[in-house]
Design a protein around this motif. Structure first.
Motif, PDB file in Angstrom:
ATOM      1  N   ARG A 164      13.357  66.933  54.363  1.00 48.18           N
ATOM      2  CA  ARG A 164      12.430  66.251  55.268  1.00 48.18           C
ATOM      3  C   ARG A 164      13.050  66.079  56.655  1.00 48.18           C
ATOM      4  O   ARG A 164      14.260  65.943  56.798  1.00 48.18           O
ATOM      5  CB  ARG A 164      12.071  64.874  54.697  1.00 48.18           C
ATOM      6  N   ARG A 165      12.184  66.050  57.664  1.00 47.46           N
ATOM      7  CA  ARG A 165      12.634  65.776  59.030  1.00 47.46           C
ATOM      8  C   ARG A 165      13.135  64.337  59.092  1.00 47.46           C
ATOM      9  O   ARG A 165      12.460  63.407  58.650  1.00 47.46           O
ATOM     10  CB  ARG A 165      11.488  66.002  60.003  1.00 47.46           C
ATOM     11  N   VAL A 166      14.318  64.120  59.682  1.00 49.39           N
ATOM     12  CA  VAL A 166      14.898  62.779  59.781  1.00 49.39           C
ATOM     13  C   VAL A 166      14.325  62.045  60.986  1.00 49.39           C
ATOM     14  O   VAL A 166      13.728  60.977  60.857  1.00 49.39           O
ATOM     15  CB  VAL A 166      16.432  62.855  59.853  1.00 49.39           C
ATOM     16  N   PHE A 167      14.520  62.604  62.177  1.00 46.84           N
ATOM     17  CA  PHE A 167      13.990  62.018  63.407  1.00 46.84           C
ATOM     18  C   PHE A 167      12.776  62.818  63.855  1.00 46.84           C
ATOM     19  O   PHE A 167      12.805  64.053  63.896  1.00 46.84           O
ATOM     20  CB  PHE A 167      15.040  62.036  64.519  1.00 46.84           C
ATOM     21  N   ASP A 168      11.724  62.092  64.265  1.00 46.64           N
ATOM     22  CA  ASP A 168      10.550  62.757  64.832  1.00 46.64           C
ATOM     23  C   ASP A 168      10.772  63.118  66.289  1.00 46.64           C
ATOM     24  O   ASP A 168      10.216  64.101  66.780  1.00 46.64           O
ATOM     25  CB  ASP A 168       9.336  61.839  64.701  1.00 46.64           C
ATOM     26  N   GLY A 169      11.560  62.310  66.984  1.00 45.59           N
ATOM     27  CA  GLY A 169      11.838  62.567  68.386  1.00 45.59           C
ATOM     28  C   GLY A 169      13.224  62.086  68.757  1.00 45.59           C
ATOM     29  O   GLY A 169      13.680  61.037  68.277  1.00 45.59           O
ATOM     30  N   LEU A 170      13.921  62.850  69.606  1.00 48.39           N
ATOM     31  CA  LEU A 170      15.257  62.477  70.059  1.00 48.39           C
ATOM     32  C   LEU A 170      15.320  62.532  71.579  1.00 48.39           C
ATOM     33  O   LEU A 170      14.721  63.414  72.212  1.00 48.39           O
ATOM     34  CB  LEU A 170      16.317  63.388  69.451  1.00 48.39           C
ATOM     35  N   LEU A 171      16.065  61.579  72.145  1.00 45.15           N
ATOM     36  CA  LEU A 171      16.143  61.443  73.601  1.00 45.15           C
ATOM     37  C   LEU A 171      17.614  61.413  74.041  1.00 45.15           C
ATOM     38  O   LEU A 171      18.168  60.359  74.351  1.00 45.15           O
ATOM     39  CB  LEU A 171      15.442  60.160  74.063  1.00 45.15           C
ATOM     40  N   PRO A 172      18.285  62.560  74.083  1.00 43.51           N
ATOM     41  CA  PRO A 172      19.663  62.585  74.601  1.00 43.51           C
ATOM     42  C   PRO A 172      19.659  62.414  76.117  1.00 43.51           C
ATOM     43  O   PRO A 172      18.883  63.044  76.827  1.00 43.51           O
ATOM     44  CB  PRO A 172      20.162  63.969  74.199  1.00 43.51           C
ATOM     45  N   HIS A 173      20.525  61.540  76.610  1.00 43.61           N
ATOM     46  CA  HIS A 173      20.586  61.248  78.038  1.00 43.61           C
ATOM     47  C   HIS A 173      22.001  61.512  78.549  1.00 43.61           C
ATOM     48  O   HIS A 173      22.992  61.213  77.875  1.00 43.61           O
ATOM     49  CB  HIS A 173      20.187  59.794  78.298  1.00 43.61           C
ATOM     50  N   VAL A 174      22.103  62.038  79.754  1.00 42.85           N
ATOM     51  CA  VAL A 174      23.340  62.362  80.478  1.00 42.85           C
ATOM     52  C   VAL A 174      24.375  63.057  79.597  1.00 42.85           C
ATOM     53  O   VAL A 174      25.571  62.786  79.656  1.00 42.85           O
ATOM     54  CB  VAL A 174      23.940  61.135  81.212  1.00 42.85           C
ATOM     55  N   ALA A 175      23.906  63.977  78.765  1.00 39.26           N
ATOM     56  CA  ALA A 175      24.809  64.773  77.933  1.00 39.26           C
ATOM     57  C   ALA A 175      25.291  66.018  78.658  1.00 39.26           C
ATOM     58  O   ALA A 175      26.275  66.632  78.239  1.00 39.26           O
ATOM     59  CB  ALA A 175      24.101  65.180  76.641  1.00 39.26           C
TER      60      ALA A 175
END
Length: 659
Positions: free
Chosen positions: A317-328
């Motif tokens: 199953r998908r763990v996260f529906d959405g991810l928001l990486p910042h200043v990577a």
């Protein structure tokens, strides 16, 4: 995951009620993990086969978990928000709620503007970094040590230190918060150099040792004892380190921790909180969607988590529906044998050779023209999440951020439908939302003061709408070659204004060429190879006549500027003059009046000519904010906040003397 034990339940914000959601509480606990080393989803973890196993063949370990949730879960929004936690620190309340930083957020002030609470999120902090030492309220993961034939694994380790005045001892982990790989008998060398690109010079063996300086009570009434105690976890130089110089220690060490288990811990914890139906789950039956956010170190962690396939749980199953990486930037996380996860990603001067950047850089599939390899960060459509990648302008100068959305030769690279990329123009890496007086330091200009936290809130709103009902978020906003907003250094120099007395960079950080695919995940290239002039193309944002960035999202302070805001700041004389300083940007003020502009020869129009008076400035800031609201890049609730902040020329961020 093998369960969660709650240790404390504490009222949050003195019982304050947050709109329709009501009051919140903070839960403190410990998660128990049981990872199967035979499961295909765990295969990317370096040294997994060397971690101790129990009688069932499982690898067991524990980690801290903290959950800030509505007291009445039925009044929440059924959304889990996972803050990866930068080096064990809780960050999301700072950046989404404009709250003061705290690793035990309980006071009313820790709610800030209450945004995440008013929206009804259940916020989760789960330990993932297995080389942190206990302290300062950090969330800690107890990662096991890699063993071979009953003894800790040994190998070669590289550590870098920058000398400081009055300091003669460093932990081998560089930071006091971080596990130091203990030295064992074997080759060890120490070198120093003035600039990353300067030749290394050997430090004679008689000038340093593995040890630490200790001072304490002496036997005499007046005086203190001072000794150097042998230590396998410290580097000591009796005469001290030259301030600002780069020292590189390469030595033989033992006992690397199996740090990749941090990815498995996040995967298993979030999946368990979403799906476990037992009474032990404090979010049982209350999670429909899960989003994750991380900044800087943890933005890179998210990208590595995705690339290695950890967004699929044991049931597929998908763990996260959405991810928001910042200043990577374009980086991921080197999480192999003898890694140091606390050390920042490589910059032009600091930690230049840290293996934080390696192909693939983009979410889209592309081919590395240097090696012929084809890869992408997102390559599993069935379980890949929606991604909103945001980065300040600093990432283009220090973190090779252009490679997130270009080919390795610098051509525009279309991104997958489920990805958005947002460049926050003319802002710096940290962008403290509660900044008061801007910092000065061993750099030439006052630090960058641009305020961007309103963009976080808008992006999360857009992510939720995208994941919930398919409403497309605002289109990507990033520098592009096609429209001239992505520039080579020569092009940038041709456009940046000739501001009197302002020195400009020699260029963005050059590119050490790494290989994360080394045998057993061990970084054995010491130092790494460096790409030649025909290597990876690193571009920077083009600028307007004021020197402010084009090709992205302009926060109100950039759309209605009082200065040239840059993502770079140069080190001052005596501190490696001319090199870029860490992740620090600059604020280079406009002349206040036309008379001052004429006297100084500044090519940029004065504050007086732009706005007339303070009311004119507030009107310009408000108009810029309203434009962002119309684009869904700012929330309407932030309009009055912005106007209040601008009422006195954004004092104390800015010191503008006009009445």
């Amino acid at each position: 995951m093998d369960g969660l034990t709650l240790q404390a339940r504490l009222p949050f914000a003195e019982g304050q009620s947050f709109g329709a959601t009501g009051p919140y509480e903070l839960l403190l606990g410990r998660a128990r993990y049981a990872v199967d080393p035979r499961a295909p989803g765990n295969a990317p973890i370096t040294d997994l086969a060397l971690a101790p196993r129990d009688a069932d063949g499982l690898i067991r370990f524990e980690g801290d978990v903290q959950i800030l949730r509505p007291v009445d879960l039925a009044r929440g929004n059924r959304r889990l928000f996972f803050d990866w936690g930068n080096r064990g620190n809780k960050r999301c309340l700072q950046y989404f709620n404009d709250a003061p930083g705290s690793n035990l957020p309980l006071a009313e002030e820790h709610a800030g503007n209450g945004y995440l609470m008013r929206r009804g999120y259940s916020i989760v902090w789960g330990a993932w970094q297995g080389d942190l030492l206990p302290g300062n309220g950090w969330v800690i993961l107890d990662a096991p040590v890699a063993m071979r034939d009953g003894a800790p694994v040994t190998g070669t380790v590289r550590a870098e230190f920058i000398g400081q005045e009055g300091v003669n001892t460093f932990p081998l982990g560089v930071y006091t918060s971080t596990y130091s790989h203990p030295a064992v008998d074997g080759p060890a060398t120490l070198t120093r150099r003035r600039y990353p690109w300067a030749p290394r010079e050997a430090v004679p063996a008689g000038e340093w040792q593995f040890g630490r300086h200790e001072a304490g009570m002496g036997l005499e009434v007046f005086g203190r004892d001072s000794i150097v105690a042998p230590s396998r976890r410290h580097l000591h130089m009796p005469a001290g380190f030259r301030p600002g110089w780069i020292y590189e220690l390469v030595y033989t060490a033992e006992a690397p921790r199996v740090l990749g288990l941090g990815h498995a811990a996040v995967r298993d914890l979030v999946s368990w909180l979403r799906h476990d139906a037992t009474a032990a789950n404090p979010l049982r039956g209350a999670v429909d969607k899960a989003y994750g956010w991380g900044r800087s170190q943890t933005g890179r962690t998210i990208r590595d988590f995705l690339h290695a396939g950890f967004n699929a749980d044991a049931a597929g199953r998908r763990v996260f529906d959405g991810l928001l990486p910042h200043v990577a930037g374009a980086g991921r996380l080197f999480i192999g044998r003898f890694a140091n996860l606390t050390v920042p990603a490589g910059q032009q001067y600091e930690d230049h050779d840290n293996a934080a950047d390696a192909f693939p850089f983009s979410y889209a599939e592309t081919t590395d023209h240097l090696t012929g390899a084809t890869d992408a960060i997102l390559k599993r459509p069935a379980t890949d999440p929606l991604v909103m990648h945001s980065q300040s302008a600093t990432e283009y100068w220090q973190r090779r951020g252009s490679l997130v959305h270009t080919t390795t030769q610098g051509e525009d690279l279309p991104q997958p439908e489920g990805v958005r990329i947002y460049h926050w123009c003319s802002s710096q890496h940290a962008a403290n939302p509660r900044l008061t007086k801007p910092a000065t330091g061993p750099f030439l200009n006052t630090e960058n003061v641009v305020w961007t936290s309103m963009l976080f809130r808008a992006l999360l709103e857009a992510m939720d709408a995208w994941a919930t009902d398919g409403t497309p978020p605002p289109p990507s906003a990033m520098p592009r070659r096609a429209d001239g907003t992505a520039a080579t250094m020569a092009e940038w120099r041709g456009r940046f204004p000739a501001i009197p007395g302002v020195a400009v960079p020699r260029g963005p950080s050059d590119f050490p060429l790494y290989d994360f695919g080394l045998e057993a995940g061990v970084q054995t290239i010491l130092p790494p190879r460096v790409a030649d002039a025909a290597g990876y193309a690193v571009l920077v944002p083009a600028v307007d006549a004021d020197g402010n960035d084009l090709g992205g999202v302009r926060a109100p302070m950039v759309a209605a500027p009082l200065a040239t805001y840059t993502a770079w700041n140069l080190r001052a004389r005596g501190n490696a003059a001319g090199a870029l300083h860490e992740y620090t940007g600059s604020t280079i003020p406009f002349a206040e009046t036309e008379a001052e502009r004429d006297a100084t020869g500044d090519p940029r129009p004065s504050v007086q000519a732009r706005y007339g008076d303070a009311a004119g400035y507030v009107a310009a800031i408000t108009a810029a904010a309203e434009a962002l609201v119309a684009q869904r890049l700012m929330l309407a609730e932030d309009l009055p906040r912005g106007a209040r902040a601008a009422a006195r020329w954004h004092a104390p961020r800015h010191d503008v003397g006009l009445g």
